[in-house]
Motif scaffolding. Structure first.
Motif, PDB file in Angstrom:
ATOM      1  N   LEU A 118       0.800  -1.284   0.075  1.00 31.67           N
ATOM      2  CA  LEU A 118       0.010   0.051  -0.151  1.00 31.67           C
ATOM      3  C   LEU A 118       0.946   1.398   0.011  1.00 31.67           C
ATOM      4  CD1 LEU A 118      -1.877  -2.197   0.660  1.00 31.67           C
ATOM      5  CD2 LEU A 118      -3.052  -0.877   2.576  1.00 31.67           C
ATOM      6  N   SER A 119       0.596   2.112  -0.705  1.00 31.42           N
ATOM      7  CA  SER A 119       1.141   3.368  -0.837  1.00 31.42           C
ATOM      8  C   SER A 119       0.439   4.542  -0.802  1.00 31.42           C
ATOM      9  CB  SER A 119       2.264   3.356  -1.947  1.00 31.42           C
ATOM     10  OG  SER A 119       1.401   3.737  -3.008  1.00 31.42           O
ATOM     11  N   SER A 120       1.012   6.012  -0.484  1.00 33.47           N
ATOM     12  CA  SER A 120       0.424   7.229  -0.625  1.00 33.47           C
ATOM     13  C   SER A 120       0.081   7.443  -2.184  1.00 33.47           C
ATOM     14  CB  SER A 120       0.943   8.174   0.207  1.00 33.47           C
ATOM     15  OG  SER A 120       2.323   8.364  -0.542  1.00 33.47           O
ATOM     16  N   THR A 121      -0.327   8.645  -2.517  1.00 31.94           N
ATOM     17  CA  THR A 121      -0.468   9.088  -3.810  1.00 31.94           C
ATOM     18  C   THR A 121       0.950   9.516  -4.211  1.00 31.94           C
ATOM     19  OG1 THR A 121      -0.982  11.288  -2.964  1.00 31.94           O
ATOM     20  CG2 THR A 121      -2.999   9.859  -3.694  1.00 31.94           C
ATOM     21  N   SER A 131      -7.509   2.571   8.739  1.00 31.10           N
ATOM     22  CA  SER A 131      -8.494   3.094   9.293  1.00 31.10           C
ATOM     23  C   SER A 131      -8.132   4.606   9.312  1.00 31.10           C
ATOM     24  CB  SER A 131      -8.492   2.585  10.859  1.00 31.10           C
ATOM     25  OG  SER A 131      -9.376   3.385  11.657  1.00 31.10           O
ATOM     26  N   GLY A 132      -9.280   5.313   8.906  1.00 27.52           N
ATOM     27  CA  GLY A 132      -8.999   6.819   8.663  1.00 27.52           C
ATOM     28  C   GLY A 132      -8.701   7.484   7.575  1.00 27.52           C
ATOM     29  N   ARG A 133      -8.003   6.724   6.745  1.00 25.17           N
ATOM     30  CA  ARG A 133      -7.715   6.797   5.376  1.00 25.17           C
ATOM     31  C   ARG A 133      -8.771   7.002   4.264  1.00 25.17           C
ATOM     32  NH1 ARG A 133      -2.285   6.591   4.274  1.00 25.17           N
ATOM     33  NH2 ARG A 133      -2.614   7.032   2.300  1.00 25.17           N
ATOM     34  N   THR A 134      -8.528   7.776   3.162  1.00 24.45           N
ATOM     35  CA  THR A 134      -9.777   7.643   2.267  1.00 24.45           C
ATOM     36  C   THR A 134      -9.295   6.938   0.837  1.00 24.45           C
ATOM     37  OG1 THR A 134      -8.867   9.568   1.292  1.00 24.45           O
ATOM     38  CG2 THR A 134     -10.376   9.932   2.990  1.00 24.45           C
ATOM     39  N   PRO A 135     -10.179   6.372   0.129  1.00 24.65           N
ATOM     40  CA  PRO A 135      -9.581   5.572  -1.090  1.00 24.65           C
ATOM     41  C   PRO A 135      -8.902   6.441  -1.684  1.00 24.65           C
ATOM     42  CG  PRO A 135     -12.174   5.076  -0.582  1.00 24.65           C
ATOM     43  CD  PRO A 135     -11.551   6.184   0.375  1.00 24.65           C
ATOM     44  N   THR A 161      -5.212   6.387  -1.394  1.00 24.67           N
ATOM     45  CA  THR A 161      -4.749   5.002  -1.164  1.00 24.67           C
ATOM     46  C   THR A 161      -4.375   4.391  -2.551  1.00 24.67           C
ATOM     47  OG1 THR A 161      -5.678   4.913   1.113  1.00 24.67           O
ATOM     48  CG2 THR A 161      -4.567   2.852   0.306  1.00 24.67           C
ATOM     49  N   ARG A 162      -3.183   3.811  -2.506  1.00 24.90           N
ATOM     50  CA  ARG A 162      -2.890   3.188  -3.853  1.00 24.90           C
ATOM     51  C   ARG A 162      -2.410   1.893  -3.395  1.00 24.90           C
ATOM     52  NH1 ARG A 162      -5.070   7.054  -5.282  1.00 24.90           N
ATOM     53  NH2 ARG A 162      -4.483   8.681  -6.571  1.00 24.90           N
ATOM     54  N   VAL A 198      -7.907   3.011  -5.327  1.00 22.71           N
ATOM     55  CA  VAL A 198      -8.870   2.163  -4.452  1.00 22.71           C
ATOM     56  C   VAL A 198     -10.248   2.868  -4.629  1.00 22.71           C
ATOM     57  CG1 VAL A 198      -9.284   1.749  -1.895  1.00 22.71           C
ATOM     58  CG2 VAL A 198      -6.795   1.528  -2.792  1.00 22.71           C
ATOM     59  N   THR A 199     -11.135   2.328  -4.582  1.00 25.52           N
ATOM     60  CA  THR A 199     -12.555   2.585  -4.852  1.00 25.52           C
ATOM     61  C   THR A 199     -13.429   2.631  -3.530  1.00 25.52           C
ATOM     62  OG1 THR A 199     -13.478   0.658  -5.867  1.00 25.52           O
ATOM     63  CG2 THR A 199     -12.568   2.402  -7.246  1.00 25.52           C
ATOM     64  N   ALA A 200     -13.034   1.563  -2.668  1.00 28.99           N
ATOM     65  CA  ALA A 200     -13.599   1.490  -1.431  1.00 28.99           C
ATOM     66  C   ALA A 200     -12.632   0.742  -0.112  1.00 28.99           C
ATOM     67  CB  ALA A 200     -14.870   0.610  -1.470  1.00 28.99           C
ATOM     68  N   ILE A 201     -12.740   1.213   0.898  1.00 25.38           N
ATOM     69  CA  ILE A 201     -12.120   0.808   1.880  1.00 25.38           C
ATOM     70  C   ILE A 201     -13.164   0.031   3.234  1.00 25.38           C
ATOM     71  CG2 ILE A 201     -10.697   1.169   4.044  1.00 25.38           C
ATOM     72  CD1 ILE A 201      -9.132   3.164   2.195  1.00 25.38           C
TER      73      ILE A 201
END
Length: 261
Positions: free
Chosen positions: A54-57, A81-85, A88-89, A107-110
């Motif tokens: 998993l990585s940031s933008t 937890s607390g991140r938005t789709p 997130t990559r 990512v479209t949904a968490i």
């Protein structure tokens, strides 16, 4: 209660903590948590094609995960937890983080387990839905019937791009290590908050091999199945303190609802 450290703490935070008080101090549950394989060796994506990070933008790796369907990834709840789709990559097919190999999926949904509060309290599992389907071998989940896969002494494989020592530098390459599962009694002795209903521990009594910062959410595998996601532990590879992993079989039905068949 033993002081514990989630394994997703950003490396800069980890270094600061290590310099001041060592990596045995509890960190807030809201802190980023990232672990890495200590005492491991190089692994290839061709051998473990379902291992993702998993990585940031901006491309900064902060956790691991397992591809369990073309567009689904299982990871730890404390990773997302607390991140938005949108922030997130998921990176698939890239064992060298400095390369451009593989696919960077949005990512479209968490989905985070509804009972999740902190990693040490259990329910530390999450499912990410990707914006595309990746054509790859997927890692099947351990089921409630797979009790043999959780037997103490079972040889497991852990994987990740985390640090190779507590507070150390993250690995450029995917690493793997082999660790045995411990008994529930052993883990309970190390961590009074341990629950065999939601967790499983792995490590050698003498330490030396473990997941660490940056490895959170990554797979622990036995019998060709995902039996857990890297969750938390005291330090990294310390004698008497095994790594703690979310027990995937305990959440099988909920995970399958999110993953689909």
């Amino acid at each position: 209660m033993a002081n514990t450290l989630h394994r997703l703490v950003k490396f800069t935070v980890v270094a600061a903590i290590a310099a001041v008080v060592g990596l045995l101090t509890s960190v807030p549950s809201s802190a980023d948590v990232t672990p890495f394989v200590v005492g491991g060796s190089r692994a290839t994506i061709s051998q473990y094609p379902w291992t993702v990070f998993l990585s940031s933008t901006s491309g900064s790796q902060f956790c691991g995960g397992s591809l369990v369907k073309g567009d689904k990834v299982v990871t730890a709840a404390h990773c997302v937890s607390g991140r938005t789709p949108a922030s997130t990559r998921v990176v698939w097919g890239r064992e060298d983080k400095q390369s451009t190999a593989g696919i960077v999926a949005g990512v479209t949904a968490i989905w985070v387990h509804p009972d999740y509060r902190t990693a040490t309290a259990g329910s530390d599992v999450a499912v990410l839905t990707l914006d595309q389907s990746i054509n790859s071998t997927y890692l099947p989940l351990a089921t409630p019937a797979d009790t043999d896969l959780y037997t103490a002494g079972t040889s497991t494989t852990v994987l990740g791009w985390g640090t190779t020592s507590s507070g150390g530098s993250a690995s450029r390459y995917l690493l793997k290590a082999t660790v045995p599962l411990t008994s529930d009694e052993t883990c309970q002795t190390a961590y009074p908050q341990y629950s065999s209903l939601s967790m499983v521990c792995a490590g050698f009594p003498e330490g030396g091999v473990d997941t660490c910062q940056g490895d959170s959410g990554g797979p622990i595998v036995a019998g060709g199945k995902l039996i857990g996601a890297t969750s938390w532990g005291r330090g990294c590879a310390l004698a008497g303190y095994p790594g703690v992993y979310s027990r995937v079989a305990s959440y099988y039905d909920l995970l399958i609802e999110q993953i689909g068949v």
